[in-house]
Design a protein around this motif. Structure first.
Motif, PDB file in Angstrom:
ATOM      1  N   UNK A 148       0.842  -1.208   0.000  1.00 49.13           N
ATOM      2  CA  UNK A 148       0.000   0.000   0.000  1.00 49.13           C
ATOM      3  C   UNK A 148       0.875   1.254   0.000  1.00 49.13           C
ATOM      4  N   UNK A 149       1.859   1.302   0.881  1.00 47.92           N
ATOM      5  CA  UNK A 149       2.744   2.473   0.974  1.00 47.92           C
ATOM      6  C   UNK A 149       3.577   2.604  -0.297  1.00 47.92           C
ATOM      7  N   UNK A 150       3.973   1.492  -0.895  1.00 50.45           N
ATOM      8  CA  UNK A 150       4.768   1.517  -2.124  1.00 50.45           C
ATOM      9  C   UNK A 150       4.020   2.184  -3.271  1.00 50.45           C
ATOM     10  N   UNK A 151       2.688   2.113  -3.267  1.00 51.60           N
ATOM     11  CA  UNK A 151       1.876   2.668  -4.352  1.00 51.60           C
ATOM     12  C   UNK A 151       1.478   4.127  -4.135  1.00 51.60           C
ATOM     13  N   UNK A 152       1.707   4.672  -2.960  1.00 45.97           N
ATOM     14  CA  UNK A 152       1.286   6.048  -2.685  1.00 45.97           C
ATOM     15  C   UNK A 152       2.131   7.047  -3.469  1.00 45.97           C
ATOM     16  N   UNK A 153       1.548   8.176  -3.864  1.00 50.74           N
ATOM     17  CA  UNK A 153       2.340   9.224  -4.517  1.00 50.74           C
ATOM     18  C   UNK A 153       3.418   9.732  -3.564  1.00 50.74           C
ATOM     19  N   UNK A 154       4.536  10.165  -4.118  1.00 50.24           N
ATOM     20  CA  UNK A 154       5.657  10.615  -3.298  1.00 50.24           C
ATOM     21  C   UNK A 154       5.309  11.836  -2.460  1.00 50.24           C
ATOM     22  N   UNK A 155       4.302  12.624  -2.882  1.00 53.79           N
ATOM     23  CA  UNK A 155       3.940  13.815  -2.112  1.00 53.79           C
ATOM     24  C   UNK A 155       2.910  13.530  -1.022  1.00 53.79           C
ATOM     25  N   UNK A 156       2.665  12.258  -0.727  1.00 53.89           N
ATOM     26  CA  UNK A 156       1.721  11.886   0.330  1.00 53.89           C
ATOM     27  C   UNK A 156       2.233  12.361   1.681  1.00 53.89           C
ATOM     28  N   UNK A 157       1.384  13.055   2.422  1.00 49.99           N
ATOM     29  CA  UNK A 157       1.714  13.599   3.737  1.00 49.99           C
ATOM     30  C   UNK A 157       1.901  12.455   4.735  1.00 49.99           C
ATOM     31  N   UNK A 158       3.049  12.428   5.406  1.00 52.09           N
ATOM     32  CA  UNK A 158       3.337  11.352   6.360  1.00 52.09           C
ATOM     33  C   UNK A 158       2.367  11.337   7.532  1.00 52.09           C
TER      34      UNK A 158
END
Length: 92
Positions: A28-38
């Motif tokens: 799931x985390x691998x597919x998130x956009x790089x600008x996803x807020x932590x």
């Protein structure tokens, strides 16, 4: 072992650490956009998980984010953390 000076390799390793710290599925985390807020709703890091993540980053990469980035702006997103860690890696 991957070359830790490669930003892509750093980001992949960080995504795995983020997934572990946030107790999320790695895929799931691998597919998130790089600008996803932590600390936003998709990852949802808590302050305790953030501390765990910072410890893992220091142990894996030798980059003490908390000491080098007092405002912790680098923890805004996957991309900002990846950029920060890559920029502060010591040459091997």
């Amino acid at each position: 072992m991957t070359d830790t000076r490669d930003r892509g390799a750093v980001e992949r390793a960080l995504r795995s650490m983020i997934a572990e710290a946030a107790r999320l599925d790695e895929a799931y985390v691998a597919e998130l956009p790089a600008d996803t807020d932590l600390f936003g709703p998709r990852i949802g890091l808590t302050s305790l998980a953030g501390v765990t993540l910072l410890g893992a980053v220091d142990q894996r990469f030798g980059v003490d984010v908390a000491a080098l980035d007092l405002s912790l702006d680098s923890l805004e997103s996957i991309a900002t953390l990846s950029d920060f860690v890559t920029a502060h890696l010591q040459p091997s």
